[in-house]
Design a protein around this motif. Structure first.
Motif, PDB file in Angstrom:
ATOM      1  N   ARG A   1      47.429   3.011  40.307  1.00 21.33           N
ATOM      2  CA  ARG A   1      47.673   4.291  39.647  1.00 21.33           C
ATOM      3  C   ARG A   1      46.357   5.035  39.434  1.00 21.33           C
ATOM      4  O   ARG A   1      45.434   4.499  38.831  1.00 21.33           O
TER       5      ARG A   1
ATOM      6  N   CYS B   1      45.747   3.446  46.282  1.00 19.91           N
ATOM      7  CA  CYS B   1      46.946   4.053  45.705  1.00 19.91           C
ATOM      8  C   CYS B   1      48.215   3.629  46.430  1.00 19.91           C
ATOM      9  O   CYS B   1      49.227   3.301  45.791  1.00 19.91           O
ATOM     10  N   TYR B   2      48.187   3.642  47.756  1.00 17.60           N
ATOM     11  CA  TYR B   2      49.430   3.461  48.494  1.00 17.60           C
ATOM     12  C   TYR B   2      49.618   2.054  49.051  1.00 17.60           C
ATOM     13  O   TYR B   2      50.702   1.490  48.941  1.00 17.60           O
TER      14      TYR B   2
ATOM     15  N   THR C   1      46.638  12.718  43.344  1.00 18.82           N
ATOM     16  CA  THR C   1      46.207  11.890  44.469  1.00 18.82           C
ATOM     17  C   THR C   1      45.365  12.690  45.450  1.00 18.82           C
ATOM     18  O   THR C   1      44.353  12.197  45.969  1.00 18.82           O
TER      19      THR C   1
ATOM     20  N   GLN D   1      46.295   8.646  38.171  1.00 14.25           N
ATOM     21  CA  GLN D   1      47.034   9.848  37.797  1.00 14.25           C
ATOM     22  C   GLN D   1      46.205  10.726  36.869  1.00 14.25           C
ATOM     23  O   GLN D   1      45.247  10.265  36.230  1.00 14.25           O
TER      24      GLN D   1
END
Length: 343
Positions: free
Chosen positions: A153, A147-148, A181, A155
């Motif tokens: 994504r 994710c980071y 998340t 979600q």
């Protein structure tokens, strides 16, 4: 998995009539047999006419006894779901054709009873449909890195999973932001697998709006508090990615420009996406309005090849939008001052 598959779609809602109708109609178009559960989070507006009309279509409408926000609404929907599997859909997003069958076929394969399916997504931004970058998922990668560090994504409206897994791993009802998340990270740590489907299954509404939950100084602070609590074992790249993917835009949207530029500088140690860093810097320097006009002008000068998928998704959005408005008008006319009932 045998032929007993049955999908429940959980949609939390608060004060939305038109976009909720659009979301429900999009699911019904894809498969009329899916169980649709709308959980009202103590709306201030009178939605009894629309809810009565939805119930007449077979939609289950549940009412929270107090405002407890989206995580609690989704958890209640999961608890009361009758399906073998659960998908989530936000009340301003649109389900895309074929998603139900893709979910069914995915879980028909053996060995997927502890796997979360993450559908691809398109974005609706001020009337335009866009296709965001979604990196590939490599086995062994952690969810937080995906994710980071990588900008993937994961979600809420993209998630489908076995109902038993959803009940065993509920949303954290105390969180106001980063709920999706946080949930995915906890499932990842518990050994739940993730599969990224490249095929878009949802069009997410991401048009800027002042009333969105993610806008405002308070949510920027709440997100940062969550980050400080959770990031102790994150890699330096994942921490940089949080600042780039989350912290910068929350601060910018809440008008805290100096803090947003400081967060952008922090995201360079180490850098994770120079192109995204440059885009966000230009957006903050030019202002969102001017930046949007510059992007539109650039697209006109160097138009991308026509994308049939985006064209079809745009036509579908507009068709559903018109049908939802007609649905709400019909519901109000049918109610004729008679309040509906919800469970």
């Amino acid at each position: 998995m045998s032929g007993e598959f049955h999908l429940s779609v959980v949609i939390p809602n608060r004060n939305r009539a038109h976009s909720l109708a659009r979301a429900v109609l999009s699911v019904r178009d894809d498969d009329a047999g899916a169980e649709i559960i709308v959980v009202d989070d103590c709306s201030d507006e009178d939605l009894s006419a629309e809810y009565s009309q939805l119930q007449a279509m077979g939609v289950r409408v549940l009412q929270q006894d107090s405002r407890r926000r989206g995580g609690a609404a989704r958890n209640r929907g999961v608890r009361e779901a009758g399906g073998t599997h659960v998908s989530f859909l936000d009340s301003d997003d649109v389900w895309l054709p074929g998603r139900h069958d893709r979910i069914r076929r995915f879980y028909a394969a053996p060995g997927r009873d502890r796997t979360v399916l993450v559908s691809g997504a398109l974005l609706h931004i001020d009337g335009d449909i866009r296709r965001p970058h979604q990196p590939d998922w490599r086995p062994g990668r952690s969810l937080v890195e995906y994710c980071y560090r990588d900008g993937g994504r994961v979600q809420t409206s993209m998630l489908s999973l076995p109902a038993g897994i959803a009940r065993a791993h509920p949303f954290d009802e105390d969180l106001r932001v980063n709920q999706d998340t946080d949930l995915a990270m906890r499932m990842d740590r518990a050994g739940i697998a993730f599969h990224i489907d490249p095929e878009p299954g949802v069009t997410k509404e991401e048009s800027p709006r002042p009333d969105r939950l993610t806008t405002g100084a308070e949510t920027a602070d709440l997100s940062f508090a969550w980050y400080r609590r959770e990031s102790g074992d994150w890699s330096p790249a994942a921490r940089s990615g949080y600042f780039l993917q989350d912290r910068v835009w929350r601060l910018a949207d809440s008008g805290r420009r100096p803090a947003a530029f400081a967060a952008l500088a922090r995201s360079l140690v180490p850098p994770v996406s120079p192109r995204e860093t440059a885009r966000r810097a230009l957006s903050m320097i030019a202002g969102e309005g001017l930046y949007s006009r510059l992007r539109a002008g650039w697209r006109q000068r160097a138009p991308a090849p026509a994308d049939p998928g985006l064209i079809a998704a745009g036509e579908r959005w507009r068709d559903l939008d018109a049908r939802a408005r007609a649905f709400c008008a019909t519901a109000r006319d049918a109610a004729a001052g008679q309040p509906g009932t919800i469970q």
